[in-house]
Design a protein around this motif. Structure first.
Motif, PDB file in Angstrom:
ATOM      1  N   ALA A 170      51.228 -11.294  37.189  1.00 41.53           N
ATOM      2  CA  ALA A 170      52.284 -11.752  38.098  1.00 41.53           C
ATOM      3  C   ALA A 170      51.702 -11.857  39.500  1.00 41.53           C
ATOM      4  O   ALA A 170      50.699 -11.219  39.826  1.00 41.53           O
ATOM      5  N   TYR A 171      52.364 -12.659  40.305  1.00 46.14           N
ATOM      6  CA  TYR A 171      51.971 -12.822  41.707  1.00 46.14           C
ATOM      7  C   TYR A 171      53.150 -12.415  42.578  1.00 46.14           C
ATOM      8  O   TYR A 171      54.295 -12.697  42.246  1.00 46.14           O
ATOM      9  N   ASP A 172      52.869 -11.723  43.672  1.00 47.02           N
ATOM     10  CA  ASP A 172      53.930 -11.155  44.502  1.00 47.02           C
ATOM     11  C   ASP A 172      53.420 -11.078  45.946  1.00 47.02           C
ATOM     12  O   ASP A 172      52.393 -10.441  46.210  1.00 47.02           O
TER      13      ASP A 172
ATOM     14  N   SER B 173      46.005  -8.656  36.647  1.00 50.81           N
ATOM     15  CA  SER B 173      45.427  -8.288  35.365  1.00 50.81           C
ATOM     16  C   SER B 173      46.081  -9.095  34.251  1.00 50.81           C
ATOM     17  O   SER B 173      47.158  -9.667  34.409  1.00 50.81           O
ATOM     18  N   ILE B 174      45.410  -9.134  33.118  1.00 49.50           N
ATOM     19  CA  ILE B 174      45.878  -9.849  31.931  1.00 49.50           C
ATOM     20  C   ILE B 174      46.133  -8.814  30.855  1.00 49.50           C
ATOM     21  O   ILE B 174      45.264  -7.985  30.565  1.00 49.50           O
ATOM     22  N   ASP B 175      47.326  -8.847  30.269  1.00 44.38           N
ATOM     23  CA  ASP B 175      47.657  -7.952  29.161  1.00 44.38           C
ATOM     24  C   ASP B 175      47.536  -8.725  27.861  1.00 44.38           C
ATOM     25  O   ASP B 175      48.133  -9.790  27.698  1.00 44.38           O
ATOM     26  N   LEU B 176      46.770  -8.178  26.927  1.00 47.44           N
ATOM     27  CA  LEU B 176      46.557  -8.806  25.621  1.00 47.44           C
ATOM     28  C   LEU B 176      47.054  -7.904  24.516  1.00 47.44           C
ATOM     29  O   LEU B 176      46.974  -6.674  24.626  1.00 47.44           O
ATOM     30  N   GLU B 177      47.519  -8.513  23.462  1.00 46.85           N
ATOM     31  CA  GLU B 177      47.781  -7.800  22.215  1.00 46.85           C
ATOM     32  C   GLU B 177      46.858  -8.417  21.178  1.00 46.85           C
ATOM     33  O   GLU B 177      46.877  -9.624  20.950  1.00 46.85           O
TER      34      GLU B 177
END
Length: 161
Positions: free
Chosen positions: A137-139, A147-151
């Motif tokens: 996300a950008y804020d 960061s990137i969340d992977l499953e």
């Protein structure tokens, strides 16, 4: 009366594995981008065998649970681009074509390191692919790194040592 073995009741010094000593190898993704990763885990199903008014249980199929992973997303090399190159092997969004599993499934390696950088444990994650990806996300009010969340889904895992 049983006699207790001193090694069972006395403190024995040991070197614990610590969470920040690991290297994850994924072809096409630099290892230094991997910020965190969950260890492999599985669920052994159960089969209930009924008999009159009782039952007994035996083990069913073993299903390996998906692993969660977090990657840094630097400007260069782009973590998002690395993930999308892997994802496009399974599905190309522009054309709508899917790929063969031979192309998008990879064998990953998770090495747990000792205090001097030696490999003390090695997991091989067989037939892994990116099941879900969240590109962060950008804020305007936050200066944290993206960061990137992977499953990661897989066929099975092997603990070599």
């Amino acid at each position: 009366m049983a006699v207790l073995d001193p090694s069972e009741i006395m403190f024995t010094a040991f070197e614990p594995k610590v969470q920040n000593r690991f290297i994850m190898y994924i072809v096409g993704i630099p290892s230094y981008l991997v910020k965190s990763v969950a260890s492999p885990s599985f669920d052994a199903g159960e089969i209930i065998l009924d008999h009159i008014n009782t039952y007994r249980k035996v083990k069913g199929k073993v299903r390996w649970n998906n692993m969660s992973m977090t990657l840094y997303d630097p400007v260069t090399p782009s973590g998002a681009q690395s993930i999308m190159e892997w994802a496009r092997l399974a599905h190309e969004s522009v054309t709508g074509r899917d790929g063969y599993s031979d192309f998008y499934k990879k064998d990953l390696v998770l090495n747990v390191l000792g205090p001097v950088g030696d490999v003390v444990s090695e997991w091989i994650i067989k037939g892994a692919y990116a099941k879900t990806a969240n590109f962060g996300a950008y804020d305007w009010s936050n200066e944290a790194a993206v960061s990137i969340d992977l499953e990661i889904a897989m066929d099975y895992c092997v603990l070599n040592y």
